[in-house]
Design an enzyme around this catalytic site. Structure first.
Site, mmCIF file in Angstrom:
data_model
loop_
_atom_site.group_PDB
_atom_site.id
_atom_site.type_symbol
_atom_site.label_atom_id
_atom_site.label_comp_id
_atom_site.label_asym_id
_atom_site.label_seq_id
_atom_site.Cartn_x
_atom_site.Cartn_y
_atom_site.Cartn_z
ATOM 1 N N TRP A 1 -9.587 6.880 -7.659
ATOM 2 C CA TRP A 1 -10.748 7.489 -8.500
ATOM 3 C C TRP A 1 -11.239 7.034 -10.226
ATOM 4 O O TRP A 1 -11.816 6.124 -10.327
ATOM 5 C CB TRP A 1 -11.187 8.659 -8.490
ATOM 6 C CG TRP A 1 -11.623 9.380 -7.138
ATOM 7 C CD1 TRP A 1 -11.172 10.049 -5.461
ATOM 8 C CD2 TRP A 1 -13.544 9.139 -7.001
ATOM 9 N NE1 TRP A 1 -12.222 10.056 -5.874
ATOM 10 C CE2 TRP A 1 -13.671 9.367 -6.034
ATOM 11 C CE3 TRP A 1 -14.746 8.397 -8.009
ATOM 12 C CZ2 TRP A 1 -15.381 9.371 -5.114
ATOM 13 C CZ3 TRP A 1 -15.690 8.464 -7.142
ATOM 14 C CH2 TRP A 1 -15.881 8.818 -6.040
ATOM 15 N N TRP B 1 1.860 2.114 -3.809
ATOM 16 C CA TRP B 1 0.706 2.711 -3.936
ATOM 17 C C TRP B 1 1.032 3.792 -4.211
ATOM 18 O O TRP B 1 0.560 4.237 -4.983
ATOM 19 C CB TRP B 1 -0.421 1.966 -3.998
ATOM 20 C CG TRP B 1 -0.949 1.080 -4.394
ATOM 21 C CD1 TRP B 1 -1.004 -0.814 -3.939
ATOM 22 C CD2 TRP B 1 -1.839 0.574 -5.614
ATOM 23 N NE1 TRP B 1 -1.269 -2.052 -4.801
ATOM 24 C CE2 TRP B 1 -1.912 -1.095 -5.439
ATOM 25 C CE3 TRP B 1 -2.119 1.129 -7.081
ATOM 26 C CZ2 TRP B 1 -2.392 -1.345 -6.623
ATOM 27 C CZ3 TRP B 1 -2.297 0.755 -7.997
ATOM 28 C CH2 TRP B 1 -2.689 -0.417 -8.163
ATOM 29 N N TRP C 1 -20.997 10.904 -19.459
ATOM 30 C CA TRP C 1 -21.992 10.943 -17.767
ATOM 31 C C TRP C 1 -23.178 11.485 -17.797
ATOM 32 O O TRP C 1 -23.763 12.128 -17.695
ATOM 33 C CB TRP C 1 -20.656 11.068 -16.750
ATOM 34 C CG TRP C 1 -19.592 10.527 -16.813
ATOM 35 C CD1 TRP C 1 -18.126 11.405 -17.373
ATOM 36 C CD2 TRP C 1 -18.886 9.552 -16.481
ATOM 37 N NE1 TRP C 1 -17.017 10.440 -17.555
ATOM 38 C CE2 TRP C 1 -17.679 8.995 -17.231
ATOM 39 C CE3 TRP C 1 -19.430 8.021 -15.795
ATOM 40 C CZ2 TRP C 1 -16.370 7.687 -16.276
ATOM 41 C CZ3 TRP C 1 -19.338 7.661 -15.986
ATOM 42 C CH2 TRP C 1 -17.078 7.146 -15.613
ATOM 43 N N ASN D 1 -10.630 2.268 3.305
ATOM 44 C CA ASN D 1 -9.739 2.442 1.232
ATOM 45 C C ASN D 1 -11.797 1.229 0.811
ATOM 46 O O ASN D 1 -11.671 1.479 0.234
ATOM 47 C CB ASN D 1 -8.681 2.169 0.849
ATOM 48 C CG ASN D 1 -8.556 1.379 0.412
ATOM 49 O OD1 ASN D 1 -8.522 2.228 -0.553
ATOM 50 N ND2 ASN D 1 -7.939 0.116 -0.779
ATOM 51 N N TRP E 1 -16.046 10.333 -12.087
ATOM 52 C CA TRP E 1 -15.556 9.800 -11.415
ATOM 53 C C TRP E 1 -14.906 11.514 -10.758
ATOM 54 O O TRP E 1 -14.265 11.564 -9.756
ATOM 55 C CB TRP E 1 -14.165 8.792 -11.887
ATOM 56 C CG TRP E 1 -13.805 9.532 -13.060
ATOM 57 C CD1 TRP E 1 -14.266 9.401 -13.846
ATOM 58 C CD2 TRP E 1 -12.457 10.349 -13.130
ATOM 59 N NE1 TRP E 1 -12.982 9.546 -14.955
ATOM 60 C CE2 TRP E 1 -11.899 10.775 -14.602
ATOM 61 C CE3 TRP E 1 -11.686 11.047 -12.204
ATOM 62 C CZ2 TRP E 1 -10.922 11.335 -15.100
ATOM 63 C CZ3 TRP E 1 -10.660 11.449 -12.760
ATOM 64 C CH2 TRP E 1 -10.464 11.946 -13.659
ATOM 65 N N GLU F 1 0.273 -1.330 -0.013
ATOM 66 C CA GLU F 1 0.532 -0.276 -0.104
ATOM 67 C C GLU F 1 1.419 1.396 0.064
ATOM 68 O O GLU F 1 0.461 2.483 -0.552
ATOM 69 C CB GLU F 1 -1.102 -0.355 1.465
ATOM 70 C CG GLU F 1 -2.190 -1.177 1.138
ATOM 71 C CD GLU F 1 -3.035 -1.005 0.207
ATOM 72 O OE1 GLU F 1 -3.442 -0.203 -0.824
ATOM 73 O OE2 GLU F 1 -2.857 -2.096 -0.397
HETATM 74 C C1 FAD Z 1 -11.489 6.568 -4.676
HETATM 75 C C2 FAD Z 1 -10.622 6.521 -4.229
HETATM 76 C C3 FAD Z 1 -9.597 7.262 -3.096
HETATM 77 C C4 FAD Z 1 -9.192 7.750 -2.689
HETATM 78 N N1 FAD Z 1 -8.345 8.722 -1.752
HETATM 79 C C5 FAD Z 1 -7.155 9.108 -1.327
HETATM 80 C C6 FAD Z 1 -6.627 10.112 -0.507
HETATM 81 O O1 FAD Z 1 -7.399 11.310 -1.061
HETATM 82 N N2 FAD Z 1 -5.472 9.904 -0.108
HETATM 83 C C7 FAD Z 1 -4.959 9.420 0.542
HETATM 84 O O2 FAD Z 1 -3.931 9.871 0.855
HETATM 85 N N3 FAD Z 1 -5.643 8.057 -0.139
HETATM 86 C C8 FAD Z 1 -6.750 8.074 -0.782
HETATM 87 N N4 FAD Z 1 -6.878 6.248 -1.270
HETATM 88 C C9 FAD Z 1 -5.965 5.217 -0.570
HETATM 89 C C10 FAD Z 1 -6.416 5.108 0.611
HETATM 90 O O3 FAD Z 1 -7.731 4.679 1.007
HETATM 91 C C11 FAD Z 1 -6.337 5.322 2.144
HETATM 92 O O4 FAD Z 1 -4.914 5.757 1.464
HETATM 93 C C12 FAD Z 1 -6.598 4.651 2.761
HETATM 94 O O5 FAD Z 1 -7.575 4.616 3.240
HETATM 95 C C13 FAD Z 1 -5.870 5.311 4.210
HETATM 96 O O6 FAD Z 1 -5.664 4.941 5.290
HETATM 97 P P1 FAD Z 1 -4.830 3.952 6.225
HETATM 98 O O7 FAD Z 1 -3.711 5.736 7.165
HETATM 99 O O8 FAD Z 1 -5.096 3.739 7.506
HETATM 100 O O9 FAD Z 1 -4.257 3.108 5.423
HETATM 101 P P2 FAD Z 1 -3.439 2.343 5.337
HETATM 102 O O10 FAD Z 1 -4.310 1.150 5.069
HETATM 103 O O11 FAD Z 1 -2.628 1.896 6.590
HETATM 104 O O12 FAD Z 1 -2.251 2.393 4.849
HETATM 105 C C14 FAD Z 1 -1.215 2.609 4.655
HETATM 106 C C15 FAD Z 1 -0.416 4.272 3.828
HETATM 107 O O13 FAD Z 1 -0.394 3.623 2.102
HETATM 108 C C16 FAD Z 1 -0.661 4.741 1.267
HETATM 109 N N5 FAD Z 1 -2.294 4.054 0.761
HETATM 110 C C17 FAD Z 1 -2.424 2.693 1.274
HETATM 111 N N6 FAD Z 1 -4.020 2.497 0.499
HETATM 112 C C18 FAD Z 1 -3.540 3.006 -0.334
HETATM 113 C C19 FAD Z 1 -3.456 3.395 -2.333
HETATM 114 N N7 FAD Z 1 -4.992 2.182 -3.095
HETATM 115 N N8 FAD Z 1 -3.413 4.317 -2.440
HETATM 116 C C20 FAD Z 1 -2.025 5.205 -2.423
HETATM 117 N N9 FAD Z 1 -1.897 5.280 -1.446
HETATM 118 C C21 FAD Z 1 -2.355 4.231 -0.660
HETATM 119 C C22 FAD Z 1 -1.915 5.714 2.137
HETATM 120 O O14 FAD Z 1 -0.285 7.043 2.403
HETATM 121 C C23 FAD Z 1 -2.109 4.786 3.911
HETATM 122 O O15 FAD Z 1 -1.886 6.277 5.099
HETATM 123 C C24 FAD Z 1 -8.255 6.502 -1.602
HETATM 124 C C25 FAD Z 1 -8.253 5.575 -2.420
HETATM 125 C C26 FAD Z 1 -9.496 5.121 -3.078
HETATM 126 C C27 FAD Z 1 -9.925 4.181 -3.424
#
Ligand code: FAD
Length: 428
Positions: free
Chosen positions: A337, A233, A261, A296, A314, A230
């Site tokens: 998105w 990502w 859309w 997420n 989107w 993650e």
């Molecule tokens: C539609 C959509 C919009 C999103 N918008 C954002 C946003 O604006 N900002 C954001 O930081 N993340 C976004 N995410 C990714 C992800 O949902 C969040 O980073 C995550 O839920 C944050 O929770 P956490 O810190 O507990 O993550 P954890 O699960 O603990 O992951 C650790 C870190 O990894 C990064 N991360 C995790 N998953 C992703 C991912 N899929 N893509 C990119 N980075 C990731 C984040 O920095 C996160 O803090 C989005 C995902 C989707 C599907």
């Protein structure tokens, strides 16, 4: 675009930074105005020979930094940007042909093969007093400190971020591979707002993860690896934004910009306010409004619902998220998105459409997440909590919970036809 809650969190984070600096005998100087005007003026006041800053990858930030550089150079002051927000920058991980990656898996393989960066040393106690220059208040308009969330903002600053990291690495990380998809469980790190504002550095996070992984058993190591994925990502989307900045204006695959859309405003408002009649979607959207965050898996479900069931662009969802999220990040949000809509780099193909009922049943099997955020449904049995219309005694009128605004089984073929029409146009 800065939502009120994210702005308040950022300001609190800067306030804590100021206090931390003061403990070490340094001083945070705040100035309001355009960076390219304010920084050269401040540099002249303190007779700086050079200005050092951390690099950001959003097009607007890069344009700003170019203006700052030219203003500083114009008065004979150096300007140096350093890598900070990511472990590997936009041109550091490339395909063998020297091009940026557009698919995540090969990108992550190369990323993992690289030596892990080590954290930069901590700031030392100041050796001489900070220059006596005036500082503006952190905000000129006190109402900016307010925010519209129903729940208090999380504690800001480095200490809060380090505490979250340690709590996560102390246990939840070892179960992350299974718990992260269960929104009712506190199975993720919650670090995203801190990584976004820079209260904690990615090198610190990676070094601590490495140390913990080394001591873990095999299942625990799996959890650590999935969490690392993650974090990768996050870097993948940063490099996509930098190398393909057109994603900010349209689809990564431009053929999808031709999609017509829906502009149904009633549907969009129902989605924003958590009144679509689909419990998992509504719980997630209400969670976002109350806390400024959303797990997420729930983000993927609501994004798919907006784009595939309601067939709303989107980009409208992306903007709404940027206004609401505490962790709103241009790169990750745009990537998430476009992935969900099927228009992005490594997108789920357009024919992969989540069913909001089965998704709810899988990720919230006991309905705990729905019951927390949609109290109208609290008394429904587990078997029907994700499809209240199947419950004989359930009445939208009596409960106050709306009927479905669309029927998933009817929307699915319409959505497929909408995407196919565009594909036919480009294949012709
Ligand atoms: C539609 C959509 C919009 C999103 N918008 C954002 C946003 O604006 N900002 C954001 O930081 N993340 C976004 N995410 C990714 C992800 O949902 C969040 O980073 C995550 O839920 C944050 O929770 P956490 O810190 O507990 O993550 P954890 O699960 O603990 O992951 C650790 C870190 O990894 C990064 N991360 C995790 N998953 C992703 C991912 N899929 N893509 C990119 N980075 C990731 C984040 O920095 C996160 O803090 C989005 C995902 C989707 C599907």
């Amino acid at each position: 675009m800065w939502g009120a809650a994210r702005l308040a969190f950022l300001l609190r984070s800067v306030e804590v930074l100021g206090k931390n600096l003061a403990h070490l005998g340094h001083r945070l100087v705040v100035r309001s105005g355009r960076s390219e005007e304010v920084l050269p003026r401040l540099a002249a006041e303190v007779r700086a020979e050079a200005v050092f800053a951390n690099k950001r990858y959003e097009p607007y930030a890069q344009a700003r930094d170019r203006k700052v550089a030219s203003a500083l150079y114009g008065q004979g002051v150096g300007f140096e940007l350093s890598k900070d927000a990511v472990a590997w920058e936009e041109r550091e991980i490339l395909t063998q042909a020297g091009n940026p990656f557009t698919v995540f898996t090969p990108y992550s393989k190369v990323w993992r093969s690289r030596p892990q960066p080590t954290p930069v040393p901590r700031l030392m106690q100041a050796k001489e007093p900070a220059p006596e220059v005036p500082s503006d208040p952190l905000v000129l308009d006190p109402s900016v400190w307010g925010h519209p969330l129903r729940q208090p903002l999380p504690a800001a600053g480095e200490r809060a971020a380090l505490d979250l990291l340690e709590r996560f690495l102390d246990g939840p990380v070892f179960r992350y591979d299974t718990a992260r998809d269960l929104p009712a469980e506190d199975g993720t790190s919650s670090l995203s707002p801190y990584l976004r504002v820079g209260s904690i550095g990615i090198r610190t996070v990676l070094a601590r993860l490495r140390a913990v992984r080394e001591k873990a058993d095999a299942p625990g190591q799996r959890g650590c690896d999935v969490w690392l994925t993650e974090l990768i990502w996050r870097e993948f989307y940063q490099q996509v934004l930098h190398n393909f900045p057109h994603v900010l204006k349209g689809a990564f695959r431009p053929e999808y910009d031709a999609i017509r859309w829906s502009d149904d405003e009633g549907h969009f408002q129902a989605w924003c306010t958590g009144r679509t009649g689909y419990p998992i979607v509504d719980a997630a959207m209400r969670c976002l409004a109350a806390t400024g965050t959303m797990p997420n898996r729930a983000r993927m479900i609501v994004a798919m619902f907006l784009t595939k069931d309601l067939m709303i662009s989107w980009q409208r969802g992306e903007r709404w998220f940027m206004q609401q999220l505490l962790d709103g990040d241009l790169a990750a949000n745009n990537g998430g998105w476009q992935w969900s809509a099927g228009t992005g780099t490594d997108a789920a193909p357009y024919f992969r459409i989540f069913n909001p009922v089965t998704q709810g049943e899988k990720c919230d099997p006991t309905g705990a997440f729905v019951r927390r955020w949609v109290p109208e449904l609290a008394k429904l049995p587990d078997a029907t909590i994700h499809q209240p219309w199947e419950e004989p005694f359930f009445s939208p009128a009596r409960s106050g919970y709306p009927d479905r605004i669309v029927i998933h089984a009817e929307q699915r073929p319409k959505c497929l036809a909408m995407f196919k029409a565009v594909k036919r146009g480009t294949d012709a």
